[in-house]
Design an enzyme around this catalytic site. Sequence first.
Site, mmCIF file in Angstrom:
data_model
loop_
_atom_site.group_PDB
_atom_site.id
_atom_site.type_symbol
_atom_site.label_atom_id
_atom_site.label_comp_id
_atom_site.label_asym_id
_atom_site.label_seq_id
_atom_site.Cartn_x
_atom_site.Cartn_y
_atom_site.Cartn_z
ATOM 1 N N HIS A 41 -0.710 9.099 -15.165
ATOM 2 C CA HIS A 41 -2.004 8.732 -15.737
ATOM 3 C C HIS A 41 -2.669 9.863 -16.503
ATOM 4 O O HIS A 41 -3.795 9.706 -16.969
ATOM 5 C CB HIS A 41 -2.946 8.246 -14.630
ATOM 6 N N GLU A 81 1.132 3.146 -1.805
ATOM 7 C CA GLU A 81 -0.087 2.636 -2.438
ATOM 8 C C GLU A 81 -0.048 1.128 -2.682
ATOM 9 O O GLU A 81 -0.788 0.613 -3.511
ATOM 10 C CB GLU A 81 -0.356 3.382 -3.747
ATOM 11 N N ASP A 98 -5.264 2.909 -5.554
ATOM 12 C CA ASP A 98 -4.372 1.763 -5.695
ATOM 13 C C ASP A 98 -4.200 1.022 -4.371
ATOM 14 O O ASP A 98 -4.101 -0.208 -4.344
ATOM 15 C CB ASP A 98 -3.008 2.201 -6.221
#
Length: 241
Positions: free
Chosen positions: A34, A133, A159
């Site tokens: 990310h 997650e 998440d």
Amino acid sequence: MTESRGAWMMLGEPGLTARIAGAGFDWILLDQQHGAIGPDRLVGLARAHDHGACELAVRVPSADPAAIGRALDVGASIVVVPLVQTADEARAIVAAANYPPVGGRSWGPLTPLWGAPTPDAASAKPRLWPMIETRTALDQLDEILAVEGLDAVFIGPYDLSLALGMTLAELLADDRGPLATIVAACRKAGVACGAFAGSPANAKRLAKFGFGHLAVTTDLGIIDAGTAFVLPGWGAPRTLY
């Protein structure tokens, strides 16, 4: 090492990354999933990193063996792999990170290109932190923890809270909920556990659960905190990144 404190690098800016790496953290992590860190920038950041200052970790964009091998080739000692859901997937990342006969990683370190010592393949022991997650990963946690070759599991609470239909605040406040279950399972299996906190406040809460390896801040968070300190009233530091 069962406890450590790290900083999460999103921006991919070499000078800032080097400055934070020397600030006293146990490790810095370059986020390829990310963050603004593609393959070419990864090489530049790793080349600029002083490995004597702290350990270098990389979160690869996926469980792709080439991405895992690349992170290790540039000198990462810790590889964080997102969205690992099953024991088979955990075994696959162990195979991707290790040379034969343990795994299938190809020999090709990049560190000698900038004058660093050539690694010894025989003694290479990559530290792998698969991320838990999803609900599937939580359901199969005991099987994942039984996979040989994992150094720790690493929790993505943002998440995970989405996957469980909870807010982050609810997840962090539930003393007997998923986070407590994860820590208990790790202790039973003798495997270390860590988590992305993103802020010192979240890190303190996660530490109370028993998470040892914690990403206590990000490069963006450090900038925002510094701005708020220099310019009072500018605004509260971000807590997500």
